[in-house]
Design an enzyme around this catalytic site. Structure first.
Site, PDB file in Angstrom:
ATOM      1  N   LYS A 284     -16.540 -37.021 -12.327  1.00 39.25           N
ATOM      2  CA  LYS A 284     -15.423 -36.751 -13.239  1.00 39.25           C
ATOM      3  C   LYS A 284     -14.374 -35.960 -12.484  1.00 39.25           C
ATOM      4  CE  LYS A 284     -14.450 -37.454 -17.602  1.00 39.25           C
ATOM      5  NZ  LYS A 284     -14.943 -38.489 -18.525  1.00 39.25           N
TER       6      LYS A 284
ATOM      7  N   ASP B 184      -9.063 -40.664 -18.976  1.00 44.06           N
ATOM      8  CA  ASP B 184      -9.709 -39.814 -19.976  1.00 44.06           C
ATOM      9  C   ASP B 184      -8.525 -39.175 -20.721  1.00 44.06           C
ATOM     10  OD1 ASP B 184     -12.654 -38.659 -20.524  1.00 44.06           O
ATOM     11  OD2 ASP B 184     -11.276 -37.000 -20.796  1.00 44.06           O
TER      12      ASP B 184
HETATM   13  N1  GLU Z   1     -13.475 -41.219 -19.566  1.00 45.50           N
HETATM   14  C1  GLU Z   1     -14.364 -42.203 -20.084  1.00 45.50           C
HETATM   15  C2  GLU Z   1     -15.699 -41.550 -20.346  1.00 45.50           C
HETATM   16  O1  GLU Z   1     -15.759 -40.411 -20.733  1.00 45.50           O
HETATM   17  C3  GLU Z   1     -14.408 -43.466 -19.253  1.00 45.50           C
HETATM   18  C4  GLU Z   1     -14.840 -43.301 -17.839  1.00 45.50           C
HETATM   19  C5  GLU Z   1     -14.718 -44.571 -16.981  1.00 45.50           C
HETATM   20  O2  GLU Z   1     -14.317 -45.601 -17.517  1.00 45.50           O
HETATM   21  O3  GLU Z   1     -15.021 -44.469 -15.788  1.00 45.50           O
HETATM   22  O4  GLU Z   1     -16.739 -42.143 -20.247  1.00 45.50           O
END
Ligand code: GLU
Length: 451
Positions: free
Chosen positions: A126, A166
């Site tokens: 992340k 996100d």
């Molecule tokens: N931000 C999204 C999550 O919390 C998607 C992450 C992604 O697609 O890599 O899972």
């Protein structure tokens, strides 16, 4: 085993002071793992818990940029590559003033198990920044994204780490970052997901987290012989997740009546006007107060008027609540109010939206619960489908992606449910999701030796 978990948590608090959100996510996962750790001593023998609490690598960097007034500004950028035990790091980027290392670590930690649950080969990571896109011009956002990617590009790659969006990072920001990556490297490859449909994006990716969340809720209800059809639902948020949760609820003939943003909430007892909501949020990027101006029937409650310590969205009676905004937006008081008003299901579209005491209350009072790492996994799962299409140079139809998404959500439900049965706690999806997500990663770590 109690001591083993306690000690791991204590060591984490000692080595990473002040990371409250990270501890919260860790506590939630470790508490559920107890029956697995008790049943199988190999996880303690290989010291998996202690190892998994330390990210593979954490990258923190300066993001300098120039605002429209010509002033030099700087923000902090993060990418936490948490675990690549089962695949390349995968997870979104969040641009929001609340972002700090604790927030990115909680999200990255959750992402490990969420990605594992999808059944796909994706590790957990992340990133993001404390940059606030709100009120910034397009030029400022572009210059920020370009500067962010100049540094991030050194650490990502289609088989290394594939970021996505996100909160605060949507198609526009992904576009600016992708353009910069291409210019820096002269390579056209799937290093980000959530790309535009003309340049490598997947159909249904925008809708995926919201659609997936409703598919998950429908699995929970079908399992007890019920369905979402005809039910009143409350939703928080008005970003991607909330908007496509509302859309899918309508498709399944439910009645979504609320949404919210950082300034306040809308209660539209006739059902949220989806076209109006999309125009306000996706086209004009305006505040929800505009909704009430266009529809005087709807009630707008500004955040200053919320009952103290509560989220007004959860004061509206409903059968099912879909927290789809952000972490810790549904606390003990909120769940008590929901319960009193007859709420039967809480399905988490956001990451860690319920506080630990709210979750405990749901469990004590037999409120059905779709935990975030299962219920909102549709977004990242569809990101993996985008990676597959990029790698094979294909473009799938909407219906193909949507069918796969629906199957994946069913797989996640079945796996979490079966795991809850295996550990004699039938229907405890939090326990099932945590154990199933963890076990695959932990077993892979054991297979791969001390690395
Ligand atoms: N931000 C999204 C999550 O919390 C998607 C992450 C992604 O697609 O890599 O899972």
């Amino acid at each position: 085993m109690e001591n083993y978990v306690e000690n791991a948590l204590k060591a984490t608090i000692h080595s990473t002071p002040g990371q409250t959100e990270f501890y919260q996510a860790v506590k939630e996962v470790l508490t559920s793992l107890k029956p697995l750790l008790d049943a199988d001593p190999k996880y303690a023998h290989y010291n998996i818990v202690e190892r998994i609490l330390i990210p593979d690598r954490q990258i923190i960097f300066r993001v300098p940029w120039i605002d429209d007034a010509g002033k030099i500004r700087s923000n902090i950028g993060y990418r936490v590559q948490f675990s690549n035990a089962i695949g390349p790091y995968k997870g979104g980027l969040r641009f929001h003033p609340s972002v700090n290392l604790s927030i990115i670590k909680f999200l990255g930690f959750e992402q490990i198990f969420k990605n594992s649950l999808t059944g796909l080969a994706i590790g957990g990571g992340k990133g993001g920044s404390d940059f606030d896109p709100k009120g910034k011009s397009e030029g400022e956002i572009m210059r920020f994204c370009q500067s962010f990617m100049i540094e991030l590009s050194k650490y990502i790659g289609e088989t290394i780490d594939v970021p996505a969006g996100d909160i605060g990072v949507g198609g526009r920001e992904i576009g600016f970052m992708y353009g910069t990556y291409k210019r820096l490297t002269n390579r056209y490859e799937g290093i980000l997901t959530g790309k535009g449909l003309n340049w490598g994006g997947s159909l249904a990716r925008t809708e995926a987290t919201g659609f997936g969340s409703v598919y998950f809720a429908e699995n929970i209800l079908n399992n007890i012989g019920d369905s979402i059809k005809g039910k009143t639902c409350t939703i928080s948020g008005s970003g991607n997740v909330a908007i496509y949760t509302i859309q899918k609820l309508y498709e399944l003939e439910a009645k979504p009546v609320t949404c919210s943003d950082s300034h306040g909430m809308i209660y539209d007892k006739n059902g949220i006007d989806l076209t109006l909501l999309k125009t306000i949020k996706e086209v004009h990027r305006q505040s929800l107060s505009e909704y009430a101006k266009a529809k005087p029937d709807a009630q707008y409650i500004p955040i200053e008027a919320y009952p103290k310590g509560m989220n007004a969205v959860w004061s509206i009676p409903c059968f099912a609540a879909f927290p789809s905004a952000t972490q810790n937006e549904l606390n003990l008081e909120d769940i008590k109010t929901l319960h009193k008003n007859g709420c039967r299901l809480v399905n988490e579209g956001a990451n860690m939206p319920s506080t630990l005491d709210a979750i405990a209350y749901m469990q004590e009072n037999k409120i059905l619960f779709g935990p975030a790492k299962a219920a909102n996994a549709g977004g990242v799962a569809t990101s993996q489908l985008e990676m597959s299409q990029n790698a094979s140079m294909q473009k799938w139809h909407f219906a193909k992606v949507d069918t796969k998404l629906r199957d994946i959500m069913k797989h996640i439900f079945d796996l979490s449910y079966a795991t809850s049965q295996e550990f004699n706690d039938e229907g405890n999806l939090l326990l099932g999701a945590n154990i199933a997500g963890f076990r695959k990663v932990a077993d892979s770590m054991i297979d791969q030796g001390v690395v």
